[in-house]
Design an enzyme around this catalytic site. Structure first.
Site, PDB file in Angstrom:
ATOM      1  N   GLU A   1       0.858  -1.438  -0.135  1.00 22.01           N
ATOM      2  CA  GLU A   1       0.040   0.065   0.040  1.00 22.01           C
ATOM      3  C   GLU A   1       1.007   1.256  -0.073  1.00 22.01           C
ATOM      4  O   GLU A   1       0.635   2.236  -0.637  1.00 22.01           O
ATOM      5  CB  GLU A   1      -1.046  -0.041   1.363  1.00 22.01           C
TER       6      GLU A   1
ATOM      7  N   HIS B   1       2.443   1.850  -3.377  1.00 17.84           N
ATOM      8  CA  HIS B   1       1.772   2.515  -4.206  1.00 17.84           C
ATOM      9  C   HIS B   1       1.392   3.882  -4.091  1.00 17.84           C
ATOM     10  O   HIS B   1       1.296   4.721  -4.972  1.00 17.84           O
ATOM     11  CB  HIS B   1       0.281   1.823  -4.161  1.00 17.84           C
TER      12      HIS B   1
ATOM     13  N   HIS C   1     -11.586   5.602  -8.106  1.00 14.56           N
ATOM     14  CA  HIS C   1     -10.289   5.655  -8.033  1.00 14.56           C
ATOM     15  C   HIS C   1      -9.509   5.120  -9.216  1.00 14.56           C
ATOM     16  O   HIS C   1      -8.831   5.411  -9.900  1.00 14.56           O
ATOM     17  CB  HIS C   1      -9.708   5.008  -6.630  1.00 14.56           C
TER      18      HIS C   1
ATOM     19  N   HIS D   1     -19.874  -8.122 -17.101  1.00 14.66           N
ATOM     20  CA  HIS D   1     -18.479  -7.876 -17.522  1.00 14.66           C
ATOM     21  C   HIS D   1     -18.196  -8.573 -18.787  1.00 14.66           C
ATOM     22  O   HIS D   1     -17.576  -8.289 -19.833  1.00 14.66           O
ATOM     23  CB  HIS D   1     -17.666  -7.936 -16.409  1.00 14.66           C
TER      24      HIS D   1
ATOM     25  N   HIS E   1      -3.866  -7.818 -17.244  1.00 12.73           N
ATOM     26  CA  HIS E   1      -5.096  -7.589 -17.536  1.00 12.73           C
ATOM     27  C   HIS E   1      -5.533  -6.134 -17.340  1.00 12.73           C
ATOM     28  O   HIS E   1      -6.110  -5.526 -18.264  1.00 12.73           O
ATOM     29  CB  HIS E   1      -6.320  -8.363 -17.014  1.00 12.73           C
TER      30      HIS E   1
END
Length: 331
Positions: free
Chosen positions: A72, A75, A138, A248, A309
């Site tokens: 975290e 990032h 986000h 999806h 992906h």
């Protein structure tokens, strides 16, 4: 550093932020640090025994997991570096404008405002305990920053060139439709990930069992109101997650067909080498992205494939930004 080099550096940071964000989310480390902008009240992840003890006393519901905490924080560090770089690019662009040079100052200012909002969304992702709509926003914000940086770079690279390709102008509405549908598909992917629905179906082409009878669109696309203590690992029941997942998949087929049509018509009608290269690039990325999506289902979301992906979606988006720019720009 020139603006062009700064933009290339920012694009590199932006794709790193997107990939690191996906890696963090897939490793269930979105709450690796339960506060923001620090981690358990520290600038870095607490590792010393007394610091860990103080951290767990302050956040008894969230024991320190150093691995998730570092994911975290890394990032956040990369995202902060991206924000600082965009700030410097905006300042440089505004200075160039004062000196009478042609710049994209409005785009620069918009980008900086967006990256600040992205920071707020990052904070809300933590403070609202992975509320799905905030997580999806986000993700979409990160893709938008990436796209606008690329658009800024395109404007600088092609500002003095001309493109005489009437056939491509005729395809501009189809290119816009393809871009809109792809953005919608990315949002569906973000919603799938935010609600932990990526493994809700394990068979192809749709889902196992009596899936048609269990579709629940009302719950699948309702916005949680925040009554849960945490949204980590999802709060939807199986039928809602399955519905999100199937949506999806259907979206992927629809988007693929439209992009294939666009690429085919571009290659058939256009002779400009740059336009043809853009078409081939889009089609190649589409094939790779579709293959990664199928691989996620067959092998039950392997980490490397799932992260790829996300990156593939970002690159496919850029290819459509390029095609739309070439379609709509004035020579």
């Amino acid at each position: 550093m020139s603006i062009n080099r700064g933009l290339v550096f920012s694009l590199g940071l932006a794709i790193c932020v997107i990939l690191m964000g996906a890696f963090t989310r897939l490793e269930d480390a979105g709450l690796g640090c339960p506060d923001w902008p620090g981690c358990y009240g520290f600038v870095t992840v607490p590792t010393q025994a007394e610091h860990v003890q103080a951290a767990e006393a302050a956040f008894p519901e969230r024991p320190v997991e150093a691995y998730k905490g570092w994911l975290e924080m890394i990032h956040r560090y990369i995202a902060s570096g991206l924000g600082l770089t965009i700030l410097l690019l905006m300042v440089h662009s505004l200075r160039q404008k004062k000196l009478g040079h042609k710049t994209q100052s409005k785009l620069a200012t918009t980008l900086f405002a967006l990256v600040c909002f992205q920071g707020a969304l990052g904070a809300w992702t933590v403070t609202m305990k992975l509320l799905p709509q905030v997580v999806m926003a986000h993700l979409l914000g990160g893709f938008t920053v990436f796209s606008l940086l690329f658009l800024w770079w395109l404007r600088r690279q092609m500002s003095e060139s001309s493109l005489q390709e009437p056939a491509l102008k005729a395809l501009a509405p189809l290119a816009s439709l393809a871009l809109v549908l792809l953005v919608g598909q990315i949002m569906l992917g973000g919603w799938t990930s935010a609600n932990y629905a990526a493994t809700a179906c394990t068979e192809l082409p749709m889902c196992e069992g009596n899936w048609r009878e269990r579709l629940n669109f009302a719950e699948a696309f309702s916005l949680p109101s925040g009554e849960h203590d945490s949204y980590e690992f999802g709060v939807m029941d199986y039928s809602a997650r399955m519905t999100v997942h199937i949506s999806h998949r259907v979206g992927a087929v629809v988007v693929s067909l439209v992009l294939l049509l666009l690429g085919w018509r571009m290659l058939r009608a256009c002779q400009n080498p740059l336009v043809r290269q853009a078409a081939w690039l889009m089609l190649a990325l589409l094939v790779v992205q579709f293959g990664l999506g199928v691989s996620n289902i067959v092998w039950q979301l392997p980490l490397a494939v799932a992260v790829a992906h996300n990156g593939g979606a970002a690159l496919l988006l850029l290819s459509l930004v390029l095609i739309n720019y070439l379609s709509w720009r004035k020579a």
